[in-house]
Design an enzyme around this catalytic site. Sequence first.
Site, PDB file in Angstrom:
ATOM      1  N   ASP A  45       3.751 -19.704  61.438  1.00 34.27           N
ATOM      2  CA  ASP A  45       2.349 -19.958  61.739  1.00 34.27           C
ATOM      3  C   ASP A  45       2.305 -20.367  63.205  1.00 34.27           C
ATOM      4  OD1 ASP A  45      -0.202 -20.909  62.133  1.00 34.27           O
ATOM      5  OD2 ASP A  45      -0.210 -22.264  60.423  1.00 34.27           O
ATOM      6  N   VAL A  46       1.788 -19.497  64.062  1.00 34.84           N
ATOM      7  CA  VAL A  46       1.873 -19.743  65.508  1.00 34.84           C
ATOM      8  C   VAL A  46       1.014 -20.910  65.975  1.00 34.84           C
ATOM      9  CG1 VAL A  46       2.481 -17.361  66.056  1.00 34.84           C
ATOM     10  CG2 VAL A  46       0.068 -18.041  66.028  1.00 34.84           C
ATOM     11  N   TYR A 138     -14.173 -15.472  69.519  1.00 33.93           N
ATOM     12  CA  TYR A 138     -13.115 -14.497  69.800  1.00 33.93           C
ATOM     13  C   TYR A 138     -13.134 -14.107  71.274  1.00 33.93           C
ATOM     14  CZ  TYR A 138     -10.613 -10.011  69.614  1.00 33.93           C
ATOM     15  OH  TYR A 138      -9.751  -8.971  69.841  1.00 33.93           O
ATOM     16  N   LYS A 142     -10.179 -14.955  74.054  1.00 34.95           N
ATOM     17  CA  LYS A 142      -9.471 -13.859  74.713  1.00 34.95           C
ATOM     18  C   LYS A 142      -9.623 -13.932  76.233  1.00 34.95           C
ATOM     19  CE  LYS A 142      -7.655 -11.473  71.280  1.00 34.95           C
ATOM     20  NZ  LYS A 142      -6.196 -11.282  71.132  1.00 34.95           N
TER      21      LYS A 142
END
Length: 234
Positions: A45-46, A138, A142
């Site tokens: 799980d990053v 999102y 990003k």
Amino acid sequence: MATAKALAEQGGTVVLTGRNQEKGEAAVGHLKQETGALAHFYQLDVSDAAAVSEVAARINREVGQVYGLVANAAAIFPGAAFDLAPEDWRKTFAVTLDGSFYCAQAFGRLMKDVGGSIVLVSSVAASKAIWPPPVVSYSASKAALSHLAAVLGVEWAQHGIRVNAIEPGHIETELTLRAKERRPEMMEKWIADVPQGRLITPEEIGETICFLLSDLSSSMTASVLTADGGFSRR
């Protein structure tokens, strides 16, 4: 998987990570069968910084010296910004930005003064307001990720580590194909806004990432490479 396959076909040893052990092992099995390459899977799980450091050390110890990293973690919660829940905003950043940084930091430490290349997978949403659908968290995460590549690329150049970002456009994936079934008018708008008149294939993105990882891009660091069929320039 297209990127993993492209790297395997170039002779690389590929290590996949993800939260789902069953899916990860199945992907590695498929990759081995298709390419005959050496491939491994580690559950991860990053968004857990300690777990990332632990897995990075295990990979370096059990598989070998790490020379390349592709950080492709993302979470997305479409919906109007007025209605976005705070926990969804934080989860988006925890996976997309925090997770990518934890990976870059942990694996970058292993590459320090040995050399290597890191690719952060961003999105055209980082530099162009995408509509529809509304994806505020999102897009913001990003955008931060693309700039993170610039900052790390400058800081780590002295240690022989290159860090770049790729900003793909709309990619032909299972997710986008399902979106086409639900909202065909949205897909029509996406394609109409792309000068090349089509979606980008996963294989094209994989090949571009291979370029960024390889010595063919040895002069590139702290850069953002767009692969969107001209969408962001229209």
